[in-house]
Design an enzyme around this catalytic site. Structure first.
Site, mmCIF file in Angstrom:
data_model
loop_
_atom_site.group_PDB
_atom_site.id
_atom_site.type_symbol
_atom_site.label_atom_id
_atom_site.label_comp_id
_atom_site.label_asym_id
_atom_site.label_seq_id
_atom_site.Cartn_x
_atom_site.Cartn_y
_atom_site.Cartn_z
ATOM 1 C CB CYS A 142 -34.174 4.128 -10.224
ATOM 2 S SG CYS A 142 -35.291 3.336 -11.435
ATOM 3 C CG HIS A 234 -33.982 -0.462 -8.156
ATOM 4 N ND1 HIS A 234 -34.116 0.676 -7.388
ATOM 5 C CD2 HIS A 234 -34.810 -0.293 -9.224
ATOM 6 C CE1 HIS A 234 -34.993 1.495 -7.943
ATOM 7 N NE2 HIS A 234 -35.425 0.934 -9.060
ATOM 8 C CD GLU A 236 -32.009 0.383 -4.477
ATOM 9 O OE1 GLU A 236 -33.117 0.823 -4.840
ATOM 10 O OE2 GLU A 236 -31.015 0.302 -5.242
#
Length: 315
Positions: A142, A234, A236
């Site tokens: 990001c 994202h 994750e």
């Protein structure tokens, strides 16, 4: 093989309960192999949540991983207890003479600032230059990826009129890439940002886009010359991370009449009262597992040689 973590790190118990293979220093010392040394430069305010998310992904491979938690040298964390930072984190100043097989540079909630106005920008530039001599492969996430694109290629970030927020479908643009091994033709990725980089400017820099969306733009970008990957979204995130951000935004609204948009494609029936389903977990594990596998295949066994060889070591 497991990921090596201090037994007192909060992520250790969380991942153990989830069935992720973890080991402490004592057990790792009995294994006669060289673990992959991965650094996590954690710029996110919720340090414990972020370190657990990334440890979960890189600890799910068959290889032994030694994770080093890193912070900026002179920037004090405001949202994480100082004893946690003192116990588990090392400053960049402390590790800059060491070599790493991989480094993850996380996002940071400072998108509204020009890069040069970020308080730790000068040191982060030092980190990014240091990766070229001390890190075999770097993964910018990001804002961290946007920072690397800006630093190495002068690719700008652009402010958006409205936050890109939700779980968006992305197209696999490079099925032959080793980083997308096992990927479907498309996949869902959580997105949460007020800025973007533009496809034309990424392509003008000569960088291939591996995952992208007509709505959210480039997602995963490869930078072979700098041995780096940049993901602007994202993978994750936990199942409820977007919900946490949505609830936080609702609670922080102070301007009368302001509206907070429900994350796109996230809640069932677009209803925040319902529990969101995780539709990206498998691809998240694939991507980070493929990254770890590529590091394993190409990193020198002698860590002193890291940074000395700029080409793909697979020949």
């Amino acid at each position: 093989m497991p990921i090596k973590l201090p037994s007192t790190l909060p992520a250790y118990n969380v991942l153990t309960r989830e069935g992720v293979m973890v080991m402490d220093d004592e057990l790792a010392a009995h294994q006669d192999i060289r673990p992959l040394k991965i650094g996590l430069l954690n710029l996110m305010p919720k340090k414990i949540q972020t370190e657990t998310q990334f440890a979960r992904l890189i600890g799910a491979t068959p290889l032994q991983i030694e994770l080093t938690l890193i912070r900026m040298s002179d920037h004090e964390a405001k949202n994480t207890a100082s004893d946690h930072m003192d116990s588990f984190y090392r400053t960049f100043r402390d590790v800059r003479d060491e070599k790493f097989d991989g480094l993850i540079i996380t996002g940071a909630p400072i998108e509204h600032l020009p890069f040069e106005e970020v308080s730790y920008w000068d040191e982060l530039c030092e980190v990014m230059d240091w990766t070229q001599t001390h890190v075999h492969s770097t993964f910018g996430v990001c804002w961290g990826g946007m920072a690397m694109l800006h630093h190495f290629h002068n690719v700008p970030k652009h402010m958006l009129d409205q936050k890109l927020f939700g779980a968006f479908r992305h197209t696999n643009l490079a099925p032959a890439s080793p980083y997308l091994r096992g990927f479907s033709d498309d996949c869902v990725v959580p997105v949460s940002r007020w800025t973007e980089v533009r496809q034309a400017e990424v392509e003008a820099a000569g960088l291939p886009v591996l995952l992208g969306s007509d709505v959210t733009g480039p997602c995963l970008i490869e930078d072979p010359a700098h041995r780096a990957l940049y993901i602007l979204n994202h993978f994750e995130y936990d199942s409820d991370t977007l919900k946490q951000e949505y609830d936080r935004d609702l609670a922080s609204v102070q301007v009368e009449g302001a509206e907070i948009e429900v994350p796109v494609g996230y809640f069932p029936n677009n209803d925040p009262a319902q529990t969101p389903a995780n539709r990206w977990r498998s691809h998240a594990h694939l991507l980070y597992g493929n990254w770890i596998a590529e590091i394993y295949l190409t990193t020198p066994y002698d860590m002193d040689r890291i940074g000395q060889e700029q080409t793909d070591l697979r020949g």
